[in-house]
Design a protein around this motif. Structure first.
Motif, PDB file in Angstrom:
ATOM      1  N   ASP A  55       2.065   1.575  -3.489  1.00 38.40           N
ATOM      2  CA  ASP A  55       0.993   2.067  -4.358  1.00 38.40           C
ATOM      3  C   ASP A  55       0.786   3.567  -4.153  1.00 38.40           C
ATOM      4  N   PHE A  56       0.826   4.004  -2.875  1.00 38.82           N
ATOM      5  CA  PHE A  56       0.649   5.434  -2.603  1.00 38.82           C
ATOM      6  C   PHE A  56       1.790   6.232  -3.233  1.00 38.82           C
ATOM      7  N   ARG A  74       0.823  -1.209   0.000  1.00 42.84           N
ATOM      8  CA  ARG A  74       0.000   0.000   0.000  1.00 42.84           C
ATOM      9  C   ARG A  74       0.860   1.264   0.000  1.00 42.84           C
ATOM     10  N   ARG A 133       1.204  14.181 -13.561  1.00 46.77           N
ATOM     11  CA  ARG A 133      -0.047  14.605 -14.208  1.00 46.77           C
ATOM     12  C   ARG A 133      -0.256  16.110 -14.045  1.00 46.77           C
ATOM     13  N   SER A 183       3.605   5.435  -5.771  1.00 48.29           N
ATOM     14  CA  SER A 183       3.447   5.437  -7.228  1.00 48.29           C
ATOM     15  C   SER A 183       2.367   6.422  -7.650  1.00 48.29           C
ATOM     16  N   GLU A 184       1.254   6.446  -6.912  1.00 46.80           N
ATOM     17  CA  GLU A 184       0.172   7.362  -7.231  1.00 46.80           C
ATOM     18  C   GLU A 184       0.605   8.815  -7.010  1.00 46.80           C
ATOM     19  N   TYR A 185       1.373   9.043  -5.943  1.00 44.96           N
ATOM     20  CA  TYR A 185       1.865  10.401  -5.697  1.00 44.96           C
ATOM     21  C   TYR A 185       2.777  10.852  -6.841  1.00 44.96           C
ATOM     22  N   ASN A 195       2.765   9.728  -9.896  1.00 43.68           N
ATOM     23  CA  ASN A 195       1.938   9.946 -11.084  1.00 43.68           C
ATOM     24  C   ASN A 195       1.170  11.262 -10.981  1.00 43.68           C
ATOM     25  N   SER A 196       0.721  11.580  -9.768  1.00 44.17           N
ATOM     26  CA  SER A 196      -0.020  12.826  -9.562  1.00 44.17           C
ATOM     27  C   SER A 196       0.855  14.040  -9.863  1.00 44.17           C
TER      28      SER A 196
END
Length: 354
Positions: free
Chosen positions: A43-44, A40, A54, A46-48, A50-51
């Protein structure tokens, strides 16, 4: 020799064995929970990441749209400037010099009833408007590389941001809304509570020698001794109060235990096979594969070590154990355990004959 507790009188009558955790299962639960949390966090992170990318991409697109509009506006204002300059040039060509316009004289303005000034100021205003449009383009072009700089700074801060977020009570509470993770966490809490309770009882002297032994064997994955088994050697002695246990290891690296008997000291330097002959068990010295030569302790360590150097080092240390002078009492065997009783009998008999 490992001493695990201060001497305590042996119980005179058998009692129920203390409850001991399944340490192998507990470690699997702890490892699973750790893996789930790490997943987790990953994943966080990776999402950060990507954010951040983006957001930078959105800013680049926004700037590109602004730049396109700014260029279009510059083109419109440049056309307006050319038109204003051309209008001024038609009447006063001598006041338009390449990109510069000159203010008309007072007489020229009076003769034209103010039209000359109007044309001049229109050209000047158009020039200022075109310059502002060009300035706006330069501002946007300057901001484009700043987007990359800001993105790189955000990515460099990413590990710290991820750590701060994923260690916060809010984030941890949110991820534990997941039913599966919450279930594993509940088991982890039970394991930790049991260990804390045991540590407290240990500190206050409320742990019996029997429980010490069972927990030590459980944590060390030391099994009850079973026959038949090959390539067994005497690895060490663990002591729990007045009771001592010989820890044995076979060539599969499996550890097992037998009650210590001082008569076994004579065979501590050997490696043995416990074999079955019909319904009976027999004991003999272990042999090298496809050879009549005995399997030595050094060969045993080579089989159980990662490198020859590690085997030599372990063997040298073990020689001190083999030749150590001990003043231990014999620990009674569990008469209800036939396998344990028979194994000790075979070893004692072999030691007497050796």
């Amino acid at each position: 020799m490992a001493t695990m507790a201060t001497p305590e009188a042996r119980p005179q009558s058998p009692a129920l064995a203390p409850a001991v955790p399944n340490f192998r299962e507990d470690e699997r639960v702890l490892a699973r929970y750790k893996s789930m949390i790490e997943r987790r966090i990953k994943d966080f992170a990776s999402e950060y990441d990507n954010s951040v990318r983006r957001n930078a991409s959105a800013k680049r697109d926004e700037l590109q749209e602004e730049l396109e509009e700014a260029n279009a506006e510059w083109n419109r204002r440049t056309e307006a400037l050319e038109a204003a300059r051309e209008a001024y040039r038609k009447l006063y060509p001598h006041h338009v010099k390449k990109t510069r316009v000159v203010e008309p004289s007072v007489i020229e303005n009076m003769k034209s009833l103010g039209a000359a000034n109007k044309l001049y100021h229109a050209a000047q205003d158009a020039w200022k408007a075109a310059e502002n449009a060009a300035s706006n383009i330069r501002r946007i072009e300057h901001n484009e590389p700043q987007v990359e700089i800001e993105m790189q700074k955000a990515l460099e801060r990413s590990p710290q941001v991820v750590k701060e977020v994923t260690t916060s009570e809010k984030w941890l509470a949110e991820i534990h809304q997941d039913e599966e993770l919450a279930g594993v966490k509940a088991k982890v809490d039970e394991i930790n509570a049991e260990r804390e309770s045991y540590a407290e009882r240990l500190a206050t002297g409320r742990v019996s020698n029997e429980e010490l032994r069972l927990r030590a064997f459980g944590e060390g994955d030391i099994k009850k001794f079973q026959m038949p088994v090959s390539g067994v050697m005497f690895l060490r002695i663990d002591q729990f109060g007045p009771d001592a246990y010989v820890i044995l290891r076979d060539t599969r690296k499996q550890l097992s235990a037998l009650p210590y008997d001082r008569r076994l000291e004579n065979v501590f330097a050997g490696v043995f096979d416990f074999t079955r002959n019909g319904k009976e068990f027999e004991l003999r010295r272990a042999l090298l594969p496809n050879s009549p030569m005995p399997l030595t302790l050094l060969e045993h360590f080579k089989k159980c070590s990662d490198t020859p150097e590690a085997a030599q080092e372990a063997y040298a240390a073990h020689q001190e154990f083999v030749h150590e002078k001990r003043a231990l009492e014999t620990t009674p065997v569990n008469e209800l355990d036939e396998m344990e009783t028979k194994a000790v009998e075979l070893l004692v008999k072999f030691a007497g004959e050796d």
